[in-house]
Design a protein around this motif. Structure first.
Motif, short mmCIF file in Angstrom:
data_model
loop_
_atom_site.label_atom_id
_atom_site.label_comp_id
_atom_site.label_asym_id
_atom_site.label_seq_id
_atom_site.Cartn_x
_atom_site.Cartn_y
_atom_site.Cartn_z
N ILE A 114 1.54 -1.26 -0.08
CA ILE A 114 0.61 -0.23 -0.20
C ILE A 114 0.65 1.21 -0.30
O ILE A 114 1.51 1.38 0.70
N SER A 115 0.48 1.90 -1.37
CA SER A 115 1.68 3.61 -0.91
C SER A 115 1.05 4.55 -1.53
O SER A 115 -0.63 4.06 -1.53
N SER A 116 0.98 5.78 -1.47
CA SER A 116 0.31 7.00 -2.17
C SER A 116 -0.24 6.88 -2.73
O SER A 116 0.46 6.27 -3.83
N ALA A 117 -1.48 7.33 -3.86
CA ALA A 117 -1.66 7.02 -5.06
C ALA A 117 -1.40 7.96 -5.76
O ALA A 117 -0.81 7.66 -6.48
N GLU A 118 0.18 8.73 -5.78
CA GLU A 118 0.88 9.91 -6.07
C GLU A 118 2.14 9.44 -5.96
O GLU A 118 2.90 9.81 -7.20
N ALA A 119 2.57 7.88 -5.57
CA ALA A 119 3.70 7.29 -5.79
C ALA A 119 3.20 6.26 -6.99
O ALA A 119 2.21 4.99 -6.64
N SER A 120 4.06 6.05 -7.43
CA SER A 120 4.28 4.92 -8.42
C SER A 120 5.48 5.39 -9.34
O SER A 120 6.05 6.01 -9.48
N LYS A 121 6.12 3.53 -9.82
CA LYS A 121 6.97 4.24 -11.09
C LYS A 121 6.86 5.18 -12.28
O LYS A 121 8.03 6.11 -12.76
N ALA A 122 5.56 4.43 -12.37
CA ALA A 122 5.99 5.87 -13.56
C ALA A 122 5.61 7.26 -13.05
O ALA A 122 6.24 8.21 -14.01
N GLU A 123 5.27 7.80 -11.85
CA GLU A 123 4.88 8.68 -11.53
C GLU A 123 6.84 9.47 -10.93
O GLU A 123 7.13 10.69 -11.59
N ALA A 124 7.47 8.53 -10.89
CA ALA A 124 8.97 8.15 -10.52
C ALA A 124 9.77 8.88 -11.55
O ALA A 124 10.84 10.12 -11.76
N VAL A 125 9.85 8.25 -12.72
CA VAL A 125 10.33 8.48 -14.24
C VAL A 125 9.76 9.79 -14.65
O VAL A 125 10.62 10.58 -15.03
N ARG A 126 8.78 10.30 -14.38
CA ARG A 126 7.62 11.19 -15.16
C ARG A 126 8.93 12.84 -14.32
O ARG A 126 9.20 13.58 -15.06
N ASP A 127 9.51 12.51 -12.60
CA ASP A 127 9.92 13.46 -12.31
C ASP A 127 11.42 13.48 -13.06
O ASP A 127 12.25 14.68 -12.61
N LEU A 128 11.82 11.98 -12.94
CA LEU A 128 13.52 11.95 -13.07
C LEU A 128 13.60 12.58 -15.01
O LEU A 128 14.65 13.31 -14.96
N LYS A 129 12.29 12.50 -15.68
CA LYS A 129 12.69 13.02 -16.81
C LYS A 129 12.64 14.64 -16.52
O LYS A 129 14.03 14.89 -17.71
N GLN A 130 11.79 15.10 -16.32
CA GLN A 130 12.31 16.59 -16.04
C GLN A 130 13.42 17.48 -15.29
O GLN A 130 13.89 18.09 -15.97
N HIS A 131 14.13 16.50 -14.01
CA HIS A 131 15.32 16.40 -14.01
C HIS A 131 16.37 16.40 -14.55
O HIS A 131 17.40 17.23 -14.70
N LEU A 132 16.57 15.39 -15.53
CA LEU A 132 17.71 14.81 -16.69
C LEU A 132 17.32 15.83 -17.64
O LEU A 132 17.76 15.02 -18.81
N LEU A 133 15.62 16.46 -17.83
CA LEU A 133 16.12 16.94 -19.40
C LEU A 133 15.77 16.07 -20.43
O LEU A 133 16.26 16.28 -21.84
N ILE A 134 14.97 14.66 -20.54
CA ILE A 134 14.73 13.84 -21.05
C ILE A 134 14.15 13.46 -21.81
O ILE A 134 13.27 13.39 -20.34
N ASP A 135 13.56 13.41 -23.32
CA ASP A 135 12.33 12.73 -23.30
C ASP A 135 11.88 11.24 -23.93
O ASP A 135 10.69 11.33 -23.26
N ARG A 136 12.98 10.67 -24.02
CA ARG A 136 12.93 9.27 -24.39
C ARG A 136 13.16 8.34 -22.95
O ARG A 136 14.46 8.12 -22.38
#
Length: 450
Positions: free
Chosen positions: A362-384
């Motif tokens: 059980i985790s927060s609805a805001e927590a998921s692998k996909a959401e974490a990857v979205r955060d990393l994409k923004q931080h690293l400026l990577i699109d693909r």
């Protein structure tokens, strides 16, 4: 009948063979020296990674210089002050010299060079002590070793120019994706991951496991990006041993969930983070699977188990329960009926360690692998993004990725969602596919989606 899988002949083996051959070629051109010592040095210095080869080479050079120089001093002393008979006196001198020889490597913090130091010393004083010119042998011994070292370093460092897709974020699961039944990375996968990382590949591990469980598994992998742990509830930096981002559930939500377990007199493992250390609160262990999990993980670093109720105002990032399927399904139904159901994300799957038991996470609805990857994409400026996975927590990741792979044995929905089906961890298919895409000039155009 179980099929026997033989390991492949890797590049290190082929490079070692080539290095030995070049040592013999150099000997033919020199017309002097002993190629045996060059070949031995080349084989010892040929390591999976260039930086390891350099480290071994430095130890080899230091050991050769100390052993050769000390050997000449002992021979000089022996020939001027020690009678040839009885021979026991010479052997006593050589044996006693081992003490200061090893001590020197300890003083200079070159403990790993003590072995080769003693080998060179003994080859000079014992194997060639009776030569007409043992001093010349010692000098040649050093020179032969340096030839082997330089050849090994040259071959190991040489790489043909290859295209590198440093603008792709590779995201892979761990258990069931990179690791198989053993729960550990294969030697091949570990070496390939480190080589890709050394070349600049952007690789992220995304797992349901906690940092305390993952850290020992990935201790020999030189990850540069944070690990997505507990299904995206936290981002963990293995280099700094710190949590970069956490997505806890609110205190009220956590209390509602814990009330469900209390009403059913069941235990759950409540994960919180205090000063970058995972604190796990629990009550009585009620079944063999819970006890097994506790004893497997209680001594891991970065994790403290506390048999106590959750303190007030403590942020909860993740909860886990282990029980029989019927109990887990009842808990799942009760959680979905809560007023805060839209704020949490419960899921369950079989426990590989105990047959018949299931794990509820059980985790927060805001927590998921996909959401974490979205955060990393923004931080690293990577699109693909390219993803690899095997279970339900990878479905959102497959949806997000530009290219997704499901490994052999993955759940049915993920196999349908993924663009490609590939082999499992036993065949090292994930890292092979990763390497192919990383060096491909058109990684998304050359592959035809199903």
């Amino acid at each position: 009948m179980r099929k026997i899988r033989f390991p492949r002949i890797g590049m290190r083996i082929l490079k070692s063979s080539l290095a030995v051959f070049l040592c013999f070629v150099v000997y033919l051109f020199r017309g002097e020296g002993i190629p045996f010592y060059s070949a031995i040095a080349a084989v010892l210095c040929m390591q999976p990674y260039v930086k390891n080869s350099v480290k071994v080479a430095l130890n080899r050079i230091v050991g050769t210089l100390i052993g050769g120089g000390f050997g000449m001093l002992v021979l000089l002393f022996e020939r001027h002050f020690i009678p040839t008979e009885p021979a026991i006196l010479q052997y006593l001198l050589v044996s006693a010299a081992i003490i200061p020889l090893i001590y020197i490597t300890v003083v200079f913090k070159k403990n790993s060079a003590s072995y080769i130091t003693c080998v060179v010393f003994l080859s000079v004083t014992v194997s060639h002590g009776l030569d007409v010119s043992p001093y010349l042998f010692a000098i040649n011994r050093v020179f032969d070793t340096l030839i082997g070292i330089l050849i090994a370093l040259g071959i190991n460092a040489f790489h043909l120019p290859r295209h590198k897709n440093n603008d792709i974020l590779f995201v892979t699961g761990l258990g069931g994706t990179l690791t198989g039944a053993s729960g550990k990375l294969s030697n091949y996968t570990e070496v390939k991951l480190n080589r890709l990382l050394e070349q600049g590949a952007q690789i992220v591990i995304a797992t349901a496991q906690s940092s305390a469980t993952v850290a020992p598994l990935l201790a020999d992998v030189n990850l540069r990006l944070p690990i997505i742990t507990m299904n995206g509830a936290t981002l963990y930096d293995p280099q700094q041993k710190t949590y970069l981002n956490c997505k806890p559930m609110s205190t009220q939500v956590a209390r509602e969930i814990l009330n469900v377990f209390a009403q059913k007199n069941l235990n759950c493992f409540v994960h919180t983070i205090v000063n970058d250390v995972l604190h796990v609160y629990y009550s009585d262990l009620l079944n063999a699977a819970e006890e097994g999990y506790y004893h497997r993980t209680k001594l891991l670093p970065l994790r403290n188990y506390i048999c106590s109720a959750l303190p007030d105002e403590r942020d909860v990032v993740y909860l886990m329960a282990i029980d029989r399927l019927e109990v887990i399904q009842q808990l799942y139904g009760a959680l979905c009926a809560l007023s805060c159901a839209n704020q949490i994300h419960p899921s369950y799957y079989p426990d590989d360690a105990f047959e018949g038991y299931y794990i509820l996470e059980i985790s927060s609805a805001e927590a998921s692998k996909a959401e974490a990857v979205r955060d990393l994409k923004q931080h690293l400026l990577i699109d693909r993004v390219v993803s690899f996975g095997d279970d339900a927590t990878d479905l959102g990741l497959a949806q997000l990725a530009d290219l997704s792979f499901a490994v052999q044995g993955a759940i049915g929905p993920l196999q349908k969602k993924a663009d490609f089906l590939i082999g499992g961890p036993e065949s090292d298919t994930v890292v092979r596919t990763m390497e192919k895409l990383y060096h491909s000039r058109n990684p998304f155009d050359r592959l035809n989606k199903k």
